[in-house]
Design an enzyme around this catalytic site. Sequence first.
Site, short mmCIF file in Angstrom:
data_model
loop_
_atom_site.label_atom_id
_atom_site.label_comp_id
_atom_site.label_asym_id
_atom_site.label_seq_id
_atom_site.Cartn_x
_atom_site.Cartn_y
_atom_site.Cartn_z
N HIS A 60 0.82 -1.21 0.00
CA HIS A 60 0.00 0.00 0.00
C HIS A 60 0.86 1.27 0.00
O HIS A 60 0.36 2.35 -0.30
CB HIS A 60 -0.98 0.00 1.18
CG HIS A 60 -0.39 0.36 2.51
ND1 HIS A 60 0.01 -0.59 3.43
CD2 HIS A 60 -0.13 1.56 3.08
CE1 HIS A 60 0.48 0.02 4.51
NE2 HIS A 60 0.40 1.33 4.32
N ASP A 90 0.28 -7.54 1.60
CA ASP A 90 0.69 -6.14 1.69
C ASP A 90 2.22 -6.00 1.67
O ASP A 90 2.79 -5.21 2.43
CB ASP A 90 0.12 -5.48 2.95
CG ASP A 90 0.16 -3.95 2.85
OD1 ASP A 90 0.22 -3.43 1.71
OD2 ASP A 90 0.16 -3.28 3.89
N SER A 167 4.78 2.39 8.05
CA SER A 167 4.41 1.24 7.24
C SER A 167 5.55 0.84 6.31
O SER A 167 6.11 1.68 5.60
CB SER A 167 3.16 1.54 6.41
OG SER A 167 2.02 1.64 7.23
#
Length: 345
Positions: A60, A90, A167
Amino acid sequence: MHVDIDYERLYRDTIPSVVSVYVGRGAPARGAGSGFVYDLAGETSDGPTGPDGYVVTNDHVVADATDVEVRFADGQWRTGRVVGRDSYTDLAVVRVPDLPTAARPLPVATENPQPGRPVAALGNPLGLDGSISAGIVSGSNRSMRTSSGFAIPDVVQTDAPINPGNSGGPLVALVVADTDDTADSTYEVVGVNRARQGDNIGFAVSPVIVSRVVPSLVDEGRYRHSYLRTRTLDVTPTIAAANDLDEPRGVLVVDVAAGPTAGDRLRRSTGTRTLHGQRIPVGGDVIVGVDGHEIHTHEELMRYLITETRPHEPIAVDVVRDGTPQTLEVVLGERPAPDRRVPVN
């Protein structure tokens, strides 16, 4: 053996391998996150000016980008090419030319960390480069639902603060040496961070999944997920009672997608029964084992499929059908793209 972690040393030794990942040229970037230099069994190749390497981040973070800007802790910039991505876990991999000398690959753990293990989350939260936050592993083998509507299995839970921008960065733990000299200890990545879900709770993609998926992203640009073509529910006491089961164990097959190979021998639920004010699916197979491994929950089933199987291979599925145990041979399919509206096991 208990060892106090020197977080200053951990930071000093690992931060050169942690990067900021920016999508889009110019300021501000369309998106930003973190990543780390990955140890692909020591594989590097010489580019025009130095060794090329790989950076692992979240899918993402890179979104639909082909090229991203990568900034290292010492301020050096590189333009990297996204070579592989997988929405189901992911994860994404960026090939980066001419790695800085200090940016050594970080090894990834071979097993998931145990609850209570001290860890540090490194990355660039909220646009703050080179940050570290500390905590412990709060739990393992979790399932984390994404905004796309599917769940990542086998996730590591931590109370180390993980905020937007973290992230893709590494969740790092100390590996204690077999000597009395703690200076001989090293570090390993025990998860790939995803932004926090709430106060004192964050999640990271497990090292077992990273080690399984990332090499395929480098080699093929994708990871081929096994697919049982079923939608299942954990067998709770209420579901067990509605289906006249002796105990709440396994997962109930609620639906089976059409297909010539996978799931065609499993039976979906044939109706519903109202119990305690709830409409409960009944009549489907209850999966209690795969290839000799007991299955108690949907999470365990998903973890086994992603870490132990390959598409188009047969597996032995232990089920309870109409109260009778039996073993079925089911050929796995290949999981379709996540935008397909089909069952997700």
